[in-house]
Design a protein around this motif. Structure first.
Motif, PDB file in Angstrom:
ATOM      1  N   THR A  57       0.861  -1.187   0.000  1.00 52.49           N
ATOM      2  CA  THR A  57       0.000   0.000   0.000  1.00 52.49           C
ATOM      3  C   THR A  57       0.897   1.237   0.000  1.00 52.49           C
ATOM      4  N   GLU A  58       0.296   2.390  -0.159  1.00 53.99           N
ATOM      5  CA  GLU A  58       1.064   3.633  -0.128  1.00 53.99           C
ATOM      6  C   GLU A  58       1.696   3.880   1.232  1.00 53.99           C
ATOM      7  N   HIS A  59       1.212   3.189   2.259  1.00 60.27           N
ATOM      8  CA  HIS A  59       1.754   3.349   3.612  1.00 60.27           C
ATOM      9  C   HIS A  59       2.775   2.270   3.959  1.00 60.27           C
ATOM     10  N   GLU A  68       2.426  -1.054   3.867  1.00 60.40           N
ATOM     11  CA  GLU A  68       1.925  -2.325   4.371  1.00 60.40           C
ATOM     12  C   GLU A  68       1.659  -3.257   3.186  1.00 60.40           C
ATOM     13  N   ARG A 125       9.624  -0.916   0.243  1.00 60.17           N
ATOM     14  CA  ARG A 125       9.880  -0.625   1.659  1.00 60.17           C
ATOM     15  C   ARG A 125      11.153   0.216   1.782  1.00 60.17           C
TER      16      ARG A 125
END
Length: 289
Positions: free
Chosen positions: A20-22, A24, A251
């Motif tokens: 995800t953009e965050h 995760e 990441r």
């Protein structure tokens, strides 16, 4: 590489771990990813949690979850699922190997700890000498160097053992096929699998001129992106462009691919006809010129 099934052959996609953009893991697109590999690229073998999958940037718990999701979504669709279990800690590798067996993975692959490591360099051909006495389930190796002398000797000295010799340098695969490679593991097979399968098919029917043209076409794209700077981040961006499946950013400490890279890669993909249609028709090599 250890396996409990038939010898691994053909193309093996080194899978990307969608984020995800965050940052995760985006498990929700893995089912779509499986269908894309099988239906659009003709690739039915996968290598999970390797370098391309950012395996060493994931926690042990995350690596287990990713492996489970690929096994679940790939059931009755994929031929073989190989889980990479290498880690800096041997205990973590052992834990991941046990887990892979528990969930029914077809095989495991492992890279040795690479931070604290022996000083001496061992060639692959030396590593294979007597290896089945130490690892009875050993089935083959992924060879990701360009040293075709070492690779050739691995093949030549182990012809009786029916090992899988999987080459890991996508842009040089045709050379490795001549030396006896039985298949290949690579990141580009996520989005250039169909083109590479055309090369394999031409090689099998001894149409070496067509096989060479296919390899040159693949090389044109890889050579282009290597000059721009090519790694996991850029692989995720290209896969998103070609498949339409959001792979997300890498990441940290890796940085996402730049807009300049994405624009230039997109233009090159379109010029080679890889983006508008990954199915390059036989004889349509003008699009690769």
């Amino acid at each position: 590489m250890a396996s409990r099934k038939k010898k691994l052959q053909g193309l093996v996609a080194a899978t990307i771990t969608p984020m995800t953009e965050h940052g995760e893991i985006n498990f929700s697109v893995i089912g779509q990813y499986v269908d894309y590999l099988v239906e659009e690229q003709g690739v039915k073998n996968i290598f999970v949690n390797g370098t391309t999958g950012e395996g060493l940037s994931l926690s042990v718990s995350e690596r287990r979850q990713v492996a489970e999701e690929w096994m679940t979504k790939g059931r009755n669709k994929l031929d073989q699922v190989v889980i990479h279990v290498g880690a800096l800690s041997l205990k973590e590798s052992q834990e991941l190997a046990r887990h892979a067996a528990e969930i029914g993975a077809d095989g495991i692959a492992v890279i040795a700890p690479f931070f604290l490591k022996p000083w001496n360099k061992v060639r692959a051909e030396e590593l294979l000498d007597g290896i089945q006495e130490k690892i009875p389930t050993f089935q083959g190796l992924k060879f990701s160097d360009t040293d075709l002398l070492d690779f050739g000797q691995c093949v030549d000295q182990n012809r009786e053992r029916q090992f899988a010799f999987l080459f890991g340098v996508d842009e040089q695969l045709l050379s490795a096929l001549v030396m006896g490679a039985t298949g290949a593991v690579g990141s580009t097979y996520n989005y250039l699998g169909k083109k590479t399968n055309q090369m394999l098919e031409a090689f099998e029917r001894k149409d070496f001129s067509s096989a060479l043209n296919h390899q040159f076409c693949i090389q044109r794209f890889i050579n282009f992106v290597l000059k721009l700077g090519f790694g996991v981040s850029q692989t995720k961006a290209i896969m998103t462009l070609v498949s339409g499946i959001p792979m997300g950013p890498p990441r940290p400490p890796l940085q996402r691919a730049s807009r300049e890279f994405i624009d230039e890669a997109k233009a090159r993909l379109e010029s080679l006809d890889f983006l508008s249609s990954t199915d390059l028709k036989d004889g349509n090599l003008e699009s690769c010129s």
